[in-house]
Design a protein around this motif. Structure first.
Motif, PDB file in Angstrom:
ATOM      1  N   HIS A 172      41.709 -58.575  28.121  1.00 16.35           N
ATOM      2  CA  HIS A 172      40.686 -59.112  29.010  1.00 16.35           C
ATOM      3  C   HIS A 172      39.309 -58.577  28.632  1.00 16.35           C
ATOM      4  N   GLU A 181      50.989 -56.079  29.466  1.00 17.29           N
ATOM      5  CA  GLU A 181      50.613 -55.611  30.797  1.00 17.29           C
ATOM      6  C   GLU A 181      49.530 -54.544  30.772  1.00 17.29           C
ATOM      7  N   ARG A 228      48.635 -60.001  28.786  1.00 18.39           N
ATOM      8  CA  ARG A 228      49.637 -60.191  29.848  1.00 18.39           C
ATOM      9  C   ARG A 228      51.021 -59.794  29.382  1.00 18.39           C
TER      10      ARG A 228
END
Length: 98
Positions: free
Chosen positions: A57, A52, A49
């Motif tokens: 993930h 970005e 995160r």
């Protein structure tokens, strides 16, 4: 904000290491390993995160797959250990060498 997630991840990982080192029950050791894997997942997603992108993930999904395989193998080893010794302590793993 990112520092909070990383601090929590480090805390969870350290608790997992403490659980692996200090406990003798196989179930507690495996739960501590799972806690360490979840801490790594939290760090991967927090850093993804921050940058970005989706790499963190993807790594978290890979770690989840490895954790599922590890849980299946661990359950098989615990069943085998309990079947031969009647105990689930880590001290009796030397009996499985032969």
């Amino acid at each position: 904000m990112i520092h909070d997630y990383l601090s929590l991840s480090i805390l969870l990982f350290c608790l997992g290491i403490l659980g692996v080192i200090s406990r003798r029950n196989v179930f507690t050791v495996f739960m501590s390993v799972e806690l360490m894997l979840n801490a790594a997942n939290l760090a991967f997603i927090a850093l993804a995160r921050l940058h970005e992108n989706m790499d963190g993930h993807v790594l978290a999904m890979l770690v989840m797959a490895v954790a599922a395989a590890e849980a299946a193998l661990a359950l098989a080893v615990v069943i085998l250990l309990h079947k031969h010794t009647g105990k689930v302590d880590t001290n009796v793993f030397s009996l499985l060498k032969g």
